[in-house]
Design a protein around this motif. Structure first.
Motif, PDB file in Angstrom:
ATOM      1  N   GLU A  52     111.027 -60.431 -28.686  1.00 15.42           N
ATOM      2  CA  GLU A  52     112.170 -61.311 -28.899  1.00 15.42           C
ATOM      3  C   GLU A  52     113.117 -61.351 -27.708  1.00 15.42           C
ATOM      4  N   LEU A  53     112.883 -60.543 -26.683  1.00 17.22           N
ATOM      5  CA  LEU A  53     113.778 -60.505 -25.529  1.00 17.22           C
ATOM      6  C   LEU A  53     113.659 -61.813 -24.753  1.00 17.22           C
ATOM      7  N   PRO A  54     114.770 -62.524 -24.502  1.00 18.59           N
ATOM      8  CA  PRO A  54     114.665 -63.841 -23.866  1.00 18.59           C
ATOM      9  C   PRO A  54     114.366 -63.784 -22.368  1.00 18.59           C
ATOM     10  N   ALA A  55     114.807 -62.710 -21.661  1.00 18.00           N
ATOM     11  CA  ALA A  55     114.615 -62.661 -20.200  1.00 18.00           C
ATOM     12  C   ALA A  55     114.096 -61.284 -19.808  1.00 18.00           C
ATOM     13  N   PRO A  56     112.822 -60.981 -20.059  1.00 17.22           N
ATOM     14  CA  PRO A  56     112.314 -59.636 -19.778  1.00 17.22           C
ATOM     15  C   PRO A  56     112.335 -59.285 -18.300  1.00 17.22           C
ATOM     16  N   VAL A  57     112.059 -60.249 -17.409  1.00 18.32           N
ATOM     17  CA  VAL A  57     112.014 -59.944 -15.980  1.00 18.32           C
ATOM     18  C   VAL A  57     113.397 -59.554 -15.476  1.00 18.32           C
ATOM     19  N   VAL A  72     106.504 -50.166 -17.343  1.00 16.29           N
ATOM     20  CA  VAL A  72     107.015 -51.187 -18.259  1.00 16.29           C
ATOM     21  C   VAL A  72     105.856 -51.890 -18.953  1.00 16.29           C
ATOM     22  N   VAL A  73     106.031 -52.145 -20.263  1.00 16.94           N
ATOM     23  CA  VAL A  73     105.125 -52.980 -21.045  1.00 16.94           C
ATOM     24  C   VAL A  73     105.950 -54.087 -21.673  1.00 16.94           C
ATOM     25  N   VAL A  74     105.509 -55.315 -21.550  1.00 13.13           N
ATOM     26  CA  VAL A  74     106.179 -56.460 -22.156  1.00 13.13           C
ATOM     27  C   VAL A  74     105.293 -56.992 -23.265  1.00 13.13           C
ATOM     28  N   LEU A  75     105.832 -57.017 -24.486  1.00 16.48           N
ATOM     29  CA  LEU A  75     105.127 -57.628 -25.607  1.00 16.48           C
ATOM     30  C   LEU A  75     105.345 -59.136 -25.518  1.00 16.48           C
ATOM     31  N   THR A  76     104.249 -59.890 -25.562  1.00 12.47           N
ATOM     32  CA  THR A  76     104.347 -61.328 -25.302  1.00 12.47           C
ATOM     33  C   THR A  76     103.982 -62.142 -26.526  1.00 12.47           C
ATOM     34  N   THR A  77     104.537 -63.340 -26.517  1.00 11.05           N
ATOM     35  CA  THR A  77     104.189 -64.379 -27.487  1.00 11.05           C
ATOM     36  C   THR A  77     103.943 -65.644 -26.673  1.00 11.05           C
ATOM     37  N   PRO A  78     103.406 -66.695 -27.296  1.00 15.90           N
ATOM     38  CA  PRO A  78     103.227 -67.942 -26.535  1.00 15.90           C
ATOM     39  C   PRO A  78     104.513 -68.471 -25.915  1.00 15.90           C
ATOM     40  N   HIS A  79     105.686 -68.061 -26.435  1.00 15.65           N
ATOM     41  CA  HIS A  79     106.949 -68.603 -25.940  1.00 15.65           C
ATOM     42  C   HIS A  79     107.445 -67.872 -24.696  1.00 15.65           C
ATOM     43  N   ASN A  80     107.192 -66.559 -24.574  1.00 15.99           N
ATOM     44  CA  ASN A  80     107.738 -65.839 -23.421  1.00 15.99           C
ATOM     45  C   ASN A  80     106.679 -65.393 -22.414  1.00 15.99           C
ATOM     46  N   ARG A  81     105.415 -65.847 -22.609  1.00  9.28           N
ATOM     47  CA  ARG A  81     104.331 -65.402 -21.733  1.00  9.28           C
ATOM     48  C   ARG A  81     104.564 -65.853 -20.296  1.00  9.28           C
ATOM     49  N   GLU A  82     105.054 -67.064 -20.117  1.00  7.74           N
ATOM     50  CA  GLU A  82     105.283 -67.548 -18.755  1.00  7.74           C
ATOM     51  C   GLU A  82     106.421 -66.783 -18.085  1.00  7.74           C
ATOM     52  N   ARG A  83     107.450 -66.419 -18.855  1.00  6.54           N
ATOM     53  CA  ARG A  83     108.574 -65.700 -18.258  1.00  6.54           C
ATOM     54  C   ARG A  83     108.173 -64.301 -17.818  1.00  6.54           C
ATOM     55  N   ALA A  84     107.126 -63.726 -18.456  1.00  7.90           N
ATOM     56  CA  ALA A  84     106.674 -62.385 -18.077  1.00  7.90           C
ATOM     57  C   ALA A  84     105.709 -62.408 -16.898  1.00  7.90           C
TER      58      ALA A  84
END
Length: 730
Positions: A52-57, A72-84
């Motif tokens: 749910e984090l809007p700006a992981p980077v 670091v591990v980022v849990l992704t969804t189709p909505h934040n995959r590009e931001r990661a």
């Protein structure tokens, strides 16, 4: 920060290994890390950023990551995959990863691997710091890990050098080894060496290097490709082959490099002890790919040459066709490790393929294979279509109808080739195996099928030629020899070579008016149909002339003129007339350029019938106006007269020629007779056996012999009784 209750539950199991798991917000995460100290001096920490984090980077940038203490591990969804996607710009890929939110079951393993990587990074940094301290303090320099540890000499060596700890984990390597395996600092340090090889080779490799079993070293160092985490770049795909290197000095291990190329390494381990007393393993690695591939290519070419050589020797052997084909299929089964190899020969009139030769190893041919109709079943369709068929999945293949047999015998591979030459189908060659046939063997089968097709075609041609030669030769010899009263006749004839040539030697015997019989034996110059035509001309002219006047002075000139009129090759001839009306039998003979007959008396004396050269005339067909002197002799019971062609004295090479006196000695040795022997038969058999034994494979001419033996008359009968046994062709 908050990673979500479900993610926290997955990570709770790490507490058992001494890891503290804390669920915090983004602001709390920043405060906690600042309290730990500056980057590089904090406790090893893994941060899991929730989906749910809007700006992981941006948050990762604020955490000021350092490889020595943060992953670091980022849990992704189709909505934040590009931001990661920009995460690797802030942190090395080996310390950062993404994980789809719907695959939280993979999170614990990923967390363990990243924490272990932080430990390796810290150990590497500590070693570097110690080395730097030693250098600045003026003390002895410690060896560095990675490519620096082995020193200048091994570092520049052309052979790869790797140093492993007792768990077979990489401690150090030189420049050559880094190039061979794609090693990098510090990511490759601490990883088991077997991780650079396919899974099926790892246990053998660890056993060879003397390390612990594969399951004793923790998770697979290659990472989990399914998790989508770039933990390492080690290629583990492909097939491993373990064997002996071309020099025969140790095992080799095959791997597939990052560009999908085969690489074969020879590894040579040696236990060593470092200055601190720690036991380690020094492994020399040498790339022998080119040598192994060259050796493999040589072995393939040698295998093809062996198969082709054996097949060539078989198809050209002086044996019946079926025996030669049997040798061919036996060679195929032996060299290709096949279960069945067989050849079917087509009978064109019936359109049936007949199983002619087969070789079977631990299998049984189906009963229906013995005869196959053209166009029916697999073999019949190959012959009808004139196209090969090869498969490594014979079981279940719709093109192979004999599925019950294929399954019963567990036959996996099938290779069938039509035997075609000059547009004609000779038959089919097929090989079946329980495992995949080698590619080189399959390629060789096409050439072998051509060799067999040539052999079958040649055999058929030879059969036709032999039948033709026999049909032409048969009328040139009398089918039966007469039995004049008081005289036995016997003859033998053997053409030169394999019987495909029509010989120029001939003999004849026929009755004349007034209880007389004519006998003749001659040799026409040349072979083949032309010689056959001349032989026919001479025989028929002899017969016709003798019916008018059997006197040699009348008959031989007529034969000479007939040859001259036809411009035919010359002919040597012995012609004799026997008068059997009274005892002793009176013989009048003449020689036209022919060896003198041999006369054997009942008492054992053997002489030439013509002792004086003046008693000969020239060969017929050469000189006009020639004279043919006539000679007379008497044959009493026990006496014999032998007529023969020059093959008996000149049948071999020039340095092995015989004199007629040698034949006389052989003739003298063949008597006395055994009870029941017929003198004429005994004479011709002895001379023929002696010639074949003497010349053997060096015989270069036809052989013809005709013997006359005077015998006591039984009851004075003078009938012209025919017999066939003594006129056989040898």
């Amino acid at each position: 920060m908050r990673a979500g209750a479900e993610a926290g539950a997955r990570l709770s199991g790490l507490a058992e290994t001494g890891v503290e798991v804390v669920d915090v917000s983004a602001e709390q995460a920043l405060d906690l890390l600042r309290a730990e100290g500056p980057p590089g001096g904090r406790r090893p920490t893994l941060v899991v950023l929730g989906a749910e984090l809007p700006a992981p980077v941006g948050l990762v940038h604020a955490l000021r990551p350092d490889p020595r203490d943060l992953a670091v591990v980022v849990l992704t969804t189709p909505h934040n995959r590009e931001r990661a996607a920009a995460l690797p710009l802030l942190l090395p890929a080996r310390l950062a990863g993404t994980l789809p939110h719907d695959r939280l079951d993979d999170l614990p393993d990923l967390a363990r691997r990243l924490m272990e990587q932080i430990d390796r990074e810290r150990a590497y940094a500590a070693t570097q710091a110690a080395v730097q301290h030693a250098l600045t303090s003026g003390g002895p320099a410690l060896r560095q890990p990675g490519r620096h540890l082995l020193g200048a000499i091994l570092g520049q060596a052309l052979t790869g050098a790797l140093l492993l700890d007792p768990g077979l984990r990489l401690v150090a390597w030189n420049h050559r080894a880094a190039g061979l395996l794609g090693l990098e600092e510090p990511g490759s340090i601490g990883r088991p060496l077997d991780g650079w090889f396919p899974a099926d080779a790892r246990e053998r490799l660890r056993s060879y290097l003397g390390g612990p079993p594969a399951d004793a070293t923790g998770p697979d160092p290659a990472g989990d490709p399914a998790a989508g985490i770039p933990v390492t770049g080690i290629p583990v795909t492909g097939t491993s082959v373990t064997g002996t290197d071309p020099a025969g000095t140790g095992p080799v291990f095959t791997r597939v490099t990052g560009d999908n190329a085969e690489q074969v390494l020879r590894l040579s381990p040696q236990p060593v002890t470092d200055p601190g007393g720690a036991e380690q393993i020094l492994v020399l690695a040498e790339d022998v790919t080119e040598a192994v591939q060259s050796r493999r290519a040589l072995a393939e070419r040698t295998g093809q040459a062996l198969i082709s050589g054996e097949v060539a020797a078989a198809v050209t052997a002086a044996e019946p066709l079926e025996r030669r084909l049997r040798r061919c299929v036996q060679a195929l089964v032996g060299h290709l490790d096949g279960a069945v190899a067989a050849v079917w020969i087509l009978d064109p009139p019936t359109g049936t393929l007949r199983l002619t030769a087969d070789a079977v190893r631990d299998a049984a041919l189906d009963d229906g294979c013995a005869r196959v109709r053209l166009g029916e079943s697999t073999i019949g369709r190959i012959a009808a279509g004139r196209l090969p068929y090869v498969t490594s999945e014979a079981i279940g293949d719709p093109h192979i109808e004999e599925q019950d047999w294929v399954r019963r015998e567990s036959l996996t591979s099938f290779a069938g080739y039509p035997l075609v030459i000059q547009g004609q189908v000779m038959g089919v060659l097929a090989v079946l195996a329980r495992r995949r046939l080698p590619d080189t063997g399959v390629r060789a089968l096409a050439g072998i099928a051509d060799q067999i097709a040539v052999a079958v075609h040649r055999d058929r041609l030879l059969e036709r030629l032999s039948a033709t030669a026999d049909a032409l030769q048969r009328p040139l010899l009398p089918p039966r020899l007469p039995e004049p009263p008081g005289v036995e006749l016997a003859a033998r004839y053997r053409p030169y070579g394999d019987g495909l040539q029509i010989g120029g030697d001939f003999y004849d015997a026929f009755p004349l008016p007034g209880e007389r019989w004519a006998v003749a034996l001659g040799d026409v110059c040349g072979k083949g149909p032309a010689a056959a035509a001349v032989t026919g001309l001479v025989r028929h002219t002899l017969w016709a002339a003798a019916q008018q006047d059997p006197d040699p002075g009348h008959v031989l000139p007529l034969v000479h003129r007939a040859l001259r009129r036809e411009n035919s090759p010359f002919c040597t001839l012995v012609y004799a007339v026997m008068d059997c009306s009274a005892e002793p039998v009176r013989v009048r003979l003449a020689c036209a350029g022919h060896p003198s007959p041999i006369l054997r008396r009942a008492g054992g004396a053997v002489t030439m019938a013509l002792e004086d050269l003046d008693g000969y005339g020239p060969a017929l067909g050469l000189f006009d106006g020639a004279r043919y002197p006539e000679h007379s002799l008497d044959l009493r019971p026990g006496d014999g007269l032998v007529l023969y062609t020059d093959g008996f004295v000149e049948g071999g090479a020039s340095h092995r020629q015989r004199r007629p006196d040698d034949l006389a000695a052989t003739l003298a040795a063949c008597l006395p007779l055994e009870p029941g022997d017929r003198p004429a038969d005994r004479i011709v058999e002895a001379l023929m056996a002696d010639a074949l034994s003497r010349w053997g494979g060096g015989l270069r001419d036809d052989l013809a012999v005709l013997a006359l033996a005077a015998v006591p008359r039984a009851g004075g009968g003078q009938a012209d009784r025919a017999r066939t046994a003594s006129s056989a062709v040898s």
